[in-house]
Design a protein around this motif. Structure first.
Motif, PDB file in Angstrom:
ATOM      1  N   GLN A  14       0.747  -1.122   0.052  1.00  0.00           N
ATOM      2  CA  GLN A  14      -0.104   0.163  -0.060  1.00  0.00           C
ATOM      3  C   GLN A  14       0.852   1.320   0.080  1.00  0.00           C
ATOM      4  OE1 GLN A  14      -1.384   2.443   2.796  1.00  0.00           O
ATOM      5  NE2 GLN A  14      -2.883   3.009   1.157  1.00  0.00           N
ATOM      6  N   GLU A  18       0.982   4.114  -2.772  1.00  0.00           N
ATOM      7  CA  GLU A  18       0.635   5.526  -2.562  1.00  0.00           C
ATOM      8  C   GLU A  18       1.828   6.365  -2.636  1.00  0.00           C
ATOM      9  OE1 GLU A  18      -2.375   6.136   1.154  1.00  0.00           O
ATOM     10  OE2 GLU A  18      -0.181   6.119   1.736  1.00  0.00           O
ATOM     11  N   ARG A 122      -4.659 -10.690  -3.570  1.00  0.00           N
ATOM     12  CA  ARG A 122      -5.734 -10.142  -4.219  1.00  0.00           C
ATOM     13  C   ARG A 122      -5.977  -8.614  -3.884  1.00  0.00           C
ATOM     14  NH1 ARG A 122     -11.058 -12.626  -1.784  1.00  0.00           N
ATOM     15  NH2 ARG A 122     -10.456 -11.242  -0.078  1.00  0.00           N
ATOM     16  N   PHE A 127      -5.459  -2.464  -5.471  1.00  0.00           N
ATOM     17  CA  PHE A 127      -5.631  -1.256  -4.948  1.00  0.00           C
ATOM     18  C   PHE A 127      -5.785  -0.196  -6.393  1.00  0.00           C
ATOM     19  CE2 PHE A 127      -2.807  -2.712  -1.455  1.00  0.00           C
ATOM     20  CZ  PHE A 127      -3.589  -2.190  -0.479  1.00  0.00           C
ATOM     21  N   GLU A 128      -6.394   0.900  -6.071  1.00  0.00           N
ATOM     22  CA  GLU A 128      -6.792   1.861  -7.124  1.00  0.00           C
ATOM     23  C   GLU A 128      -5.614   2.223  -7.828  1.00  0.00           C
ATOM     24  OE1 GLU A 128     -10.095   4.381  -7.106  1.00  0.00           O
ATOM     25  OE2 GLU A 128     -10.125   4.147  -4.965  1.00  0.00           O
ATOM     26  N   SER A 165     -11.725  -3.547  -9.018  1.00  0.00           N
ATOM     27  CA  SER A 165     -12.461  -3.053  -8.318  1.00  0.00           C
ATOM     28  C   SER A 165     -14.083  -3.457  -8.048  1.00  0.00           C
ATOM     29  CB  SER A 165     -12.359  -1.404  -8.301  1.00  0.00           C
ATOM     30  OG  SER A 165     -13.141  -1.016  -9.522  1.00  0.00           O
ATOM     31  N   GLY A 166     -14.260  -4.078  -9.119  1.00  0.00           N
ATOM     32  CA  GLY A 166     -15.516  -4.674  -9.447  1.00  0.00           C
ATOM     33  C   GLY A 166     -15.699  -6.116  -8.304  1.00  0.00           C
ATOM     34  N   ALA A 167     -16.986  -6.160  -7.808  1.00  0.00           N
ATOM     35  CA  ALA A 167     -16.701  -7.309  -6.903  1.00  0.00           C
ATOM     36  C   ALA A 167     -16.712  -8.634  -7.565  1.00  0.00           C
ATOM     37  CB  ALA A 167     -18.192  -7.185  -6.219  1.00  0.00           C
ATOM     38  N   LEU A 170     -13.264  -9.389  -8.378  1.00  0.00           N
ATOM     39  CA  LEU A 170     -12.365  -9.664  -6.918  1.00  0.00           C
ATOM     40  C   LEU A 170     -12.829 -11.243  -6.638  1.00  0.00           C
ATOM     41  CD1 LEU A 170     -12.983  -6.271  -5.132  1.00  0.00           C
ATOM     42  CD2 LEU A 170     -10.704  -7.421  -5.601  1.00  0.00           C
TER      43      LEU A 170
ATOM     44  N   MET B  36      -7.593   0.480   4.446  1.00  0.00           N
ATOM     45  CA  MET B  36      -6.562  -0.239   4.502  1.00  0.00           C
ATOM     46  C   MET B  36      -5.114   0.255   4.733  1.00  0.00           C
ATOM     47  SD  MET B  36      -6.726  -3.684   4.104  1.00  0.00           S
ATOM     48  CE  MET B  36      -8.061  -4.405   2.811  1.00  0.00           C
ATOM     49  N   PHE B  49     -12.451  -6.877   4.830  1.00  0.00           N
ATOM     50  CA  PHE B  49     -12.620  -6.783   3.116  1.00  0.00           C
ATOM     51  C   PHE B  49     -13.320  -8.077   2.756  1.00  0.00           C
ATOM     52  CE2 PHE B  49     -10.791  -7.452  -1.072  1.00  0.00           C
ATOM     53  CZ  PHE B  49     -11.018  -6.281  -1.601  1.00  0.00           C
ATOM     54  N   ASP B  50     -12.656  -9.407   3.154  1.00  0.00           N
ATOM     55  CA  ASP B  50     -13.011 -10.742   2.787  1.00  0.00           C
ATOM     56  C   ASP B  50     -14.530 -10.893   3.047  1.00  0.00           C
ATOM     57  OD1 ASP B  50     -10.442 -11.166   2.327  1.00  0.00           O
ATOM     58  OD2 ASP B  50      -9.970 -12.277   3.782  1.00  0.00           O
ATOM     59  N   LEU B  53     -16.799  -9.198   0.788  1.00  0.00           N
ATOM     60  CA  LEU B  53     -16.748  -9.715  -0.513  1.00  0.00           C
ATOM     61  C   LEU B  53     -17.784 -10.890  -0.665  1.00  0.00           C
ATOM     62  CD1 LEU B  53     -15.527  -9.231  -3.263  1.00  0.00           C
ATOM     63  CD2 LEU B  53     -13.534 -10.397  -2.595  1.00  0.00           C
ATOM     64  N   VAL B  65     -21.761  -3.774  -7.326  1.00  0.00           N
ATOM     65  CA  VAL B  65     -20.993  -3.570  -6.534  1.00  0.00           C
ATOM     66  C   VAL B  65     -19.391  -3.112  -6.860  1.00  0.00           C
ATOM     67  CG1 VAL B  65     -20.138  -3.856  -3.938  1.00  0.00           C
ATOM     68  CG2 VAL B  65     -22.392  -4.223  -4.593  1.00  0.00           C
ATOM     69  N   VAL B  66     -18.905  -2.132  -6.320  1.00  0.00           N
ATOM     70  CA  VAL B  66     -17.512  -1.694  -6.665  1.00  0.00           C
ATOM     71  C   VAL B  66     -16.840  -1.648  -4.917  1.00  0.00           C
ATOM     72  CG1 VAL B  66     -15.787  -0.024  -7.027  1.00  0.00           C
ATOM     73  CG2 VAL B  66     -17.701  -0.476  -8.539  1.00  0.00           C
ATOM     74  N   ILE B  67     -15.861  -2.462  -5.043  1.00  0.00           N
ATOM     75  CA  ILE B  67     -15.273  -2.328  -3.526  1.00  0.00           C
ATOM     76  C   ILE B  67     -13.605  -1.653  -3.594  1.00  0.00           C
ATOM     77  CG2 ILE B  67     -14.673  -3.803  -1.581  1.00  0.00           C
ATOM     78  CD1 ILE B  67     -16.600  -5.829  -2.501  1.00  0.00           C
ATOM     79  N   ARG B  68     -13.393  -0.749  -3.071  1.00  0.00           N
ATOM     80  CA  ARG B  68     -12.296  -0.324  -3.061  1.00  0.00           C
ATOM     81  C   ARG B  68     -11.347  -0.285  -1.836  1.00  0.00           C
ATOM     82  NH1 ARG B  68     -12.648   2.418  -8.177  1.00  0.00           N
ATOM     83  NH2 ARG B  68     -14.601   3.413  -8.449  1.00  0.00           N
ATOM     84  N   GLN B  69     -10.193  -0.263  -1.975  1.00  0.00           N
ATOM     85  CA  GLN B  69      -9.391  -0.206  -0.636  1.00  0.00           C
ATOM     86  C   GLN B  69      -8.707   1.074  -0.811  1.00  0.00           C
ATOM     87  OE1 GLN B  69      -7.392  -4.525  -0.304  1.00  0.00           O
ATOM     88  NE2 GLN B  69      -7.019  -3.591  -2.280  1.00  0.00           N
ATOM     89  N   THR B  70      -8.669   1.780   0.561  1.00  0.00           N
ATOM     90  CA  THR B  70      -7.994   3.227   0.523  1.00  0.00           C
ATOM     91  C   THR B  70      -7.056   3.059   1.746  1.00  0.00           C
ATOM     92  OG1 THR B  70      -8.453   5.470   0.412  1.00  0.00           O
ATOM     93  CG2 THR B  70      -9.745   4.240   1.923  1.00  0.00           C
ATOM     94  N   GLY B  71      -6.158   4.138   1.949  1.00  0.00           N
ATOM     95  CA  GLY B  71      -5.435   4.409   3.105  1.00  0.00           C
ATOM     96  C   GLY B  71      -6.241   4.684   4.278  1.00  0.00           C
TER      97      GLY B  71
END
Lengths: 189, 131
Positions: A14, A18, A122, A127-128, A165-167, A170, B36, B49-50, B53, B65-71
């Motif tokens: 991460q 970043e 995964r 990450f975006e 990012s789509g479920a 994933l 995250m 997260f798991d 999902l 659904v869109v699932i994103r991870q951010t800081g």
């Protein structure tokens, strides 16, 4: 403190994302009695002074959150590695990128459990951002458990599974990674 | 269990696409964001997260659904944190989201459009919002 080696690795990846990395390389090897990790990126990198700050839990450059001065990710990791008599090496060049290598002796009492490897991959791949990522994984065979070796390229996985990012993507990527690792309920032989 | 190939993965994706195209699911454009950062990971955000999902899969919501991870979202004291944004509901940040609460959020907030009490927190901490 993180609960597993995978948690530490996810935190480091991460950081790489970043830091604006276009390429992140992750090696996770369990062999020869050691759990060895290498995370290399071509992100913004650090000067010697910034590197020292990154390892100090009570000093942060505030880059992520201006006004906050505590950064615990790398200090947590270094502390855990030292406690388990492992090895830790952080190389960084400003404007060029950062390479972190660390390893734990597999049988040390203070070595954290490896954790959920497919889940780590995964999340690390999801990450975006438009970064490329190459994962190399090796685990030698243990009594009652076969070894595994594989490589995952983020762009190839995205092409096959869809935007991560789509479920749906994933979920499918998770099943794919579990099958590579030899866990989960992938397709039967 | 055999190792899958990327070609297997493509086929699975195509099969799922056909299956999903036959369904008309409510609640489109749902965004779920999981913090995250170091604080989130240390508090168990990976399990959160798991669980999200798994619940999205269980309730057949994955197409929408869109699932994103951010800081870090700045709410380190109530990690793991999860933000949900979707039509018809206020953008909401939930804190202290373990696996059980994560499932509850998907069921109540996303499916039933009801807020999950006792886990709602404010927008990201004021000192980390970009001005």
């Amino acid at each position: 403190m993180h609960a597993s080696v995978c948690d530490f690795v996810l935190d480091v990846v991460q950081n790489s994302v970043e830091a604006g990395a276009r390429l992140v390389e992750l090696d996770l090897f369990e062999e020869g009695g050691r759990i060895s990790v290498r995370v290399a990126d071509d992100g913004r990198g650090m000067t010697g002074e910034e590197r020292a700050r990154a390892l100090d839990p009570f000093r942060s450059d505030g880059g992520k959150h201006p006004g906050r001065r505590v950064g615990l990710g790398l200090p947590f990791l270094e502390q855990a590695v030292r406690a388990a008599d492992g090895e830790f090496d952080l190389e960084s060049r400003k404007g060029r990128g950062t390479t972190l290598r660390f390893s734990f002796p597999a049988d040390h009492l203070d070595t954290p459990p490896t954790g959920d490897v497919p889940g780590l991959f995964r999340s690390a791949l999801a990450f975006e951002g438009g970064y490329e990522m190459r994962i190399r994984r090796r685990r030698e065979a243990r009594p009652g458990e076969p070894g595994t070796e594989y490589e995952v390229i983020r762009s190839e996985l995205r092409e096959a599974a869809g935007d991560l990012s789509g479920a749906t993507a994933l979920i499918l990527a998770g099943r794919y990674l579990e099958s590579l690792e030899g866990s989960g309920d992938g397709p039967r032989e | 269990m055999a190792k899958m190939t990327l070609e297997d993965l493509r086929k699975l994706r195509d099969e799922r696409k056909k299956d999903l195209n036959r369904r008309d699911v409510e609640g489109k454009n749902v965004q779920i964001i999981v913090g995250m950062g170091t604080c989130g990971i240390a508090a168990g955000a990976k399990s959160t997260f798991d669980a999200i999902l798994a619940a999205v899969d269980e309730f057949h919501l994955d197409k929408d659904v869109v699932i994103r991870q951010t800081g870090c979202m700045g709410l380190c004291y109530v990690e793991p944190t999860v933000e949900v944004a979707m039509p018809g509901m206020p953008a909401t940040i939930y804190g202290k989201v373990d696996a059980a609460v994560a499932r509850e959020i998907v069921q109540k907030h996303v499916v039933e459009k009801t807020l999950v009490e006792n886990h709602i927190f404010d927008r990201p901490a004021a000192d980390i919002i970009q001005k």
